[in-house]
Design an enzyme around this catalytic site. Structure first.
Site, PDB file in Angstrom:
ATOM      1  N   GLU A  61       0.809  -1.215   0.000  1.00 25.13           N
ATOM      2  CA  GLU A  61       0.000   0.000   0.000  1.00 25.13           C
ATOM      3  C   GLU A  61       0.844   1.267   0.000  1.00 25.13           C
ATOM      4  O   GLU A  61       0.839   2.011   0.981  1.00 25.13           O
ATOM      5  CB  GLU A  61      -0.891   0.012   1.245  1.00 25.13           C
ATOM      6  CG  GLU A  61      -1.814  -1.170   1.333  1.00 25.13           C
ATOM      7  CD  GLU A  61      -2.542  -1.247   2.658  1.00 25.13           C
ATOM      8  OE1 GLU A  61      -3.689  -1.703   2.658  1.00 25.13           O
ATOM      9  OE2 GLU A  61      -1.957  -0.851   3.689  1.00 25.13           O
ATOM     10  N   PRO A  62       1.579   1.519  -1.072  1.00 23.10           N
ATOM     11  CA  PRO A  62       2.356   2.757  -1.107  1.00 23.10           C
ATOM     12  C   PRO A  62       1.444   3.972  -1.247  1.00 23.10           C
ATOM     13  O   PRO A  62       0.508   3.950  -2.057  1.00 23.10           O
ATOM     14  CB  PRO A  62       3.219   2.582  -2.359  1.00 23.10           C
ATOM     15  CG  PRO A  62       2.427   1.664  -3.238  1.00 23.10           C
ATOM     16  CD  PRO A  62       1.702   0.732  -2.303  1.00 23.10           C
ATOM     17  N   GLY A  63       1.672   4.986  -0.446  1.00 26.44           N
ATOM     18  CA  GLY A  63       0.915   6.230  -0.561  1.00 26.44           C
ATOM     19  C   GLY A  63       1.884   7.338  -0.926  1.00 26.44           C
ATOM     20  O   GLY A  63       1.951   7.802  -2.067  1.00 26.44           O
ATOM     21  N   TYR A  93       5.657  17.513  12.780  1.00 29.56           N
ATOM     22  CA  TYR A  93       6.779  16.656  13.166  1.00 29.56           C
ATOM     23  C   TYR A  93       8.109  17.035  12.540  1.00 29.56           C
ATOM     24  O   TYR A  93       8.907  16.176  12.209  1.00 29.56           O
ATOM     25  CB  TYR A  93       6.483  15.160  12.970  1.00 29.56           C
ATOM     26  CG  TYR A  93       5.454  14.766  11.922  1.00 29.56           C
ATOM     27  CD1 TYR A  93       4.250  14.161  12.334  1.00 29.56           C
ATOM     28  CD2 TYR A  93       5.675  14.962  10.571  1.00 29.56           C
ATOM     29  CE1 TYR A  93       3.311  13.790  11.394  1.00 29.56           C
ATOM     30  CE2 TYR A  93       4.728  14.574   9.627  1.00 29.56           C
ATOM     31  CZ  TYR A  93       3.546  13.991  10.055  1.00 29.56           C
ATOM     32  OH  TYR A  93       2.605  13.610   9.131  1.00 29.56           O
ATOM     33  N   CYS A 111      -1.626  32.670  12.137  1.00 26.71           N
ATOM     34  CA  CYS A 111      -1.350  33.309  13.417  1.00 26.71           C
ATOM     35  C   CYS A 111      -0.887  32.282  14.438  1.00 26.71           C
ATOM     36  O   CYS A 111      -1.610  31.945  15.396  1.00 26.71           O
ATOM     37  CB  CYS A 111      -2.589  34.048  13.893  1.00 26.71           C
ATOM     38  SG  CYS A 111      -2.984  35.376  12.774  1.00 26.71           S
ATOM     39  N   GLU A 112       0.292  31.752  14.200  1.00 28.07           N
ATOM     40  CA  GLU A 112       0.930  30.734  15.041  1.00 28.07           C
ATOM     41  C   GLU A 112       2.428  30.902  14.839  1.00 28.07           C
ATOM     42  O   GLU A 112       2.893  30.867  13.693  1.00 28.07           O
ATOM     43  CB  GLU A 112       0.601  29.318  14.514  1.00 28.07           C
ATOM     44  CG  GLU A 112      -0.776  28.805  14.751  1.00 28.07           C
ATOM     45  CD  GLU A 112      -1.021  28.419  16.188  1.00 28.07           C
ATOM     46  OE1 GLU A 112      -0.068  27.946  16.845  1.00 28.07           O
ATOM     47  OE2 GLU A 112      -2.152  28.608  16.657  1.00 28.07           O
ATOM     48  N   TYR A 119       0.474  14.062   1.685  1.00 24.56           N
ATOM     49  CA  TYR A 119       0.208  14.589   3.027  1.00 24.56           C
ATOM     50  C   TYR A 119       0.344  16.111   3.108  1.00 24.56           C
ATOM     51  O   TYR A 119       0.761  16.659   4.125  1.00 24.56           O
ATOM     52  CB  TYR A 119       1.115  13.898   4.066  1.00 24.56           C
ATOM     53  CG  TYR A 119       0.966  12.390   4.033  1.00 24.56           C
ATOM     54  CD1 TYR A 119      -0.212  11.781   4.441  1.00 24.56           C
ATOM     55  CD2 TYR A 119       1.994  11.573   3.535  1.00 24.56           C
ATOM     56  CE1 TYR A 119      -0.365  10.404   4.368  1.00 24.56           C
ATOM     57  CE2 TYR A 119       1.840  10.189   3.463  1.00 24.56           C
ATOM     58  CZ  TYR A 119       0.658   9.624   3.881  1.00 24.56           C
ATOM     59  OH  TYR A 119       0.504   8.266   3.813  1.00 24.56           O
TER      60      TYR A 119
HETATM   61  C1  LIG Z   1      -0.517   5.471   5.922  1.00 26.98           C
HETATM   62  C2  LIG Z   1      -0.740   4.086   5.502  1.00 26.98           C
HETATM   63  C3  LIG Z   1      -0.205   3.643   4.290  1.00 26.98           C
HETATM   64  C4  LIG Z   1       0.653   4.509   3.405  1.00 26.98           C
HETATM   65  O1  LIG Z   1       1.860   4.850   3.972  1.00 26.98           O
HETATM   66  P1  LIG Z   1       2.918   5.665   3.104  1.00 26.98           P
HETATM   67  O2  LIG Z   1       4.003   5.984   4.060  1.00 26.98           O
HETATM   68  O3  LIG Z   1       2.230   6.872   2.594  1.00 26.98           O
HETATM   69  O4  LIG Z   1       3.355   4.767   1.987  1.00 26.98           O
HETATM   70  C5  LIG Z   1      -0.502   2.353   3.899  1.00 26.98           C
HETATM   71  N1  LIG Z   1      -1.265   1.529   4.654  1.00 26.98           N
HETATM   72  C6  LIG Z   1      -1.783   1.938   5.831  1.00 26.98           C
HETATM   73  C7  LIG Z   1      -2.626   0.997   6.600  1.00 26.98           C
HETATM   74  C8  LIG Z   1      -1.536   3.206   6.289  1.00 26.98           C
HETATM   75  O5  LIG Z   1      -2.029   3.590   7.455  1.00 26.98           O
END
Ligand SMILES: *Cc1c(COP(=O)(O)O)cnc(C)c1O
Length: 427
Positions: A285-287, A329, A356-357, A385
């Site tokens: 699951e790459p995001g 972070y 305003c922070e 993100y």
């Molecule tokens: C956030 C998340 C991802 C994606 O993570 P990346 O760091 O963006 O690749 C995949 N699976 C789950 C369950 C997540 O919570």
């Protein structure tokens, strides 16, 4: 996708000066070419190294919008969603429900109902309360929901504490080491309206080594083997989550994404052979890695405040509203004055936003080419993100997202207006 011409940054062949002029700042710009090329790396790895017995899922929390669901669908990806809102967006974009995996550590009954009704491919169950709620909802609809379980494999992926989710002290999922994971699968196997298909883990984010992924695969397969021998249930799907690192700054050195995949597949095959376990369908699951490096943010510099012997604040027309990651972070980013690329980066400055922070900073103490009011400042690798975490704090409208492809730019998300801002206010 990024190039330089006469000191001016270009994205997919288009000058960022032109983009700033046409669409205004702040704005996000994303290269479709780049997104598609990353998708092809992941997808190709399944075909090359695992006989196509699996599917990459795009973790859409990184950047959720109708257009991205359309693109990753064309690239043969499934998607992971973590809320009713993401699910709704994916469905509106015409994404096939059967390739949607629904995550979340506290899904509501409405969300589960929505997922069951539209027939999402998998619901990744996080806990026992959810398991029973889902079983009831599926029963009411006369359906059997195919499920997977979010498991904490107990792996430390050497990343920042805030985004480390593999260990036992995490709100996500059920742990292996205290038997929770085993128990929930046993409990599920007695229910009529859920079918146990898979197990899932996600060990962290911005991981550069392949070792934690290989170790996670091994731990999860050992567990699947235990489930088979003690419960007679054969897990057919192994989801190893996301977290593949990206290059935010020069020191970051991720491997090519197909290389991570090759190593993980080799490990899966070795463990399965040793245990005589049938090769599972693999999901990852790459995001971040699909969209982060495709994106940049363009700002206009306002004031340059040189506080002698203290620091120089360069204020831009965006900030934590469109990129809260440094404030949250201390995430590293690199930046340039987008029309002065050839010039020496000899000014050490702090890039500040307009909220305003005091903590509204994009980056502290970084080197820039001499910044002046009116300059375009670019922050790199903001495709993940950023838009998805943007807010209307101070009632600032969210910037538009412009997508580029082969010399052409188009708006994929419009700039919010003041009307949008008060849309839900009751006058
Ligand atoms: C956030 C998340 C991802 C994606 O993570 P990346 O760091 O963006 O690749 C995949 N699976 C789950 C369950 C997540 O919570």
């Amino acid at each position: 996708m990024l190039s330089e011409n006469n000191g001016v940054l270009h994205i997919d062949g288009i000058s960022v000066e032109k983009i700033a002029e046409d669409y205004g700042t702040p704005c996000y710009v994303m290269s479709e070419d780049h997104i598609r090329s990353v998708c092809k790396l992941y997808k190709g790895a399944f075909d090359k190294f695992y006989e196509g017995k699996g599917m990459p899922l795009y973790a859409s929390k990184a950047f959720s919008a109708c257009e991205i669901y359309r693109i990753v669908n064309e690239e043969g990806f499934g998607v992971d969603v973590v809320s009713g809102g993401e699910l709704y967006t994916a469905l509106k974009a015409g994404f096939p429900a059967s390739k949607i995996y629904f995550h979340g550590n506290n899904k509501t009954s409405d969300e589960l109902k929505m997922a069951v009704e539209c027939g999402v491919g998998r619901i990744v169950v996080d806990n026992k309360e959810e398991l029973h709620m889902l079983n009831k909802i599926a029963g009411k609809h006369g359906k059997v929901a195919e499920i997977s379980f979010r498991i904490k494999p107990g792996i430390d992926a050497h990343t920042h504490d805030f985004i480390k989710t593999g260990q036992i002290d995490s709100k996500f999922g059920v742990a292996l080491e205290n038997g929770e994971a085993f128990d929930i699968i046993q409990e599920a196997s007695a229910l009529n309206n859920v079918k146990v298909v898979g197990i899932h883990c996600h060990i962290g984010s911005q991981i550069f080594d392949s070792d934690p992924f290989e170790l996670a695969a091994e731990v999860m397969l050992n567990f699947a083997n235990e489930v088979r021998s003690k419960l007679g249930i054969t897990i057919t799907e192994l989801n190893l989550g996301g977290g593949f690192g990206i290059k935010y700054i020069a020191e970051h050195n991720p491997k090519a994404y197909d290389e991570y995949m090759r190593l993980v597949f080799a490990k899966v095959k070795a463990v399965c052979e040793e245990k005589d376990f049938p090769l599972p369908f693999i999901l990852v699951e790459p995001g971040r890695s699909v969209v982060a490096e495709s994106g940049i943010t363009l700002y206009t510099v306002g004031s340059v405040k040189e506080i002698k012997d203290v620091r120089t604040y360069v204020s831009v027309d965006g900030g934590m509203n469109d990129n809260p990651r440094y404030a949250l972070y201390k995430a590293p980013y690199s930046a340039d004055i987008a029309t002065k690329l050839g010039q020496p980066k000899d000014k050490i400055v702090t890039i500040a936003g307009r909220a305003c922070e005091s903590g509204d900073l994009i980056q502290e103490d970084i080197a820039l080419q001499d910044p002046k009011a009116g300059d375009i400042l670019v922050v790199y690798a903001t495709g993940a993100y950023n838009y998805s975490m943007a807010s209307n704090y101070n009632r600032v409208p969210r910037p538009p997202v412009i997508m580029t492809n082969n010399g052409k730019a188009r708006v994929i998300i419009k700039r919010e207006t003041y009307e949008d801002i008060i849309k839900n206010d009751v006058l």
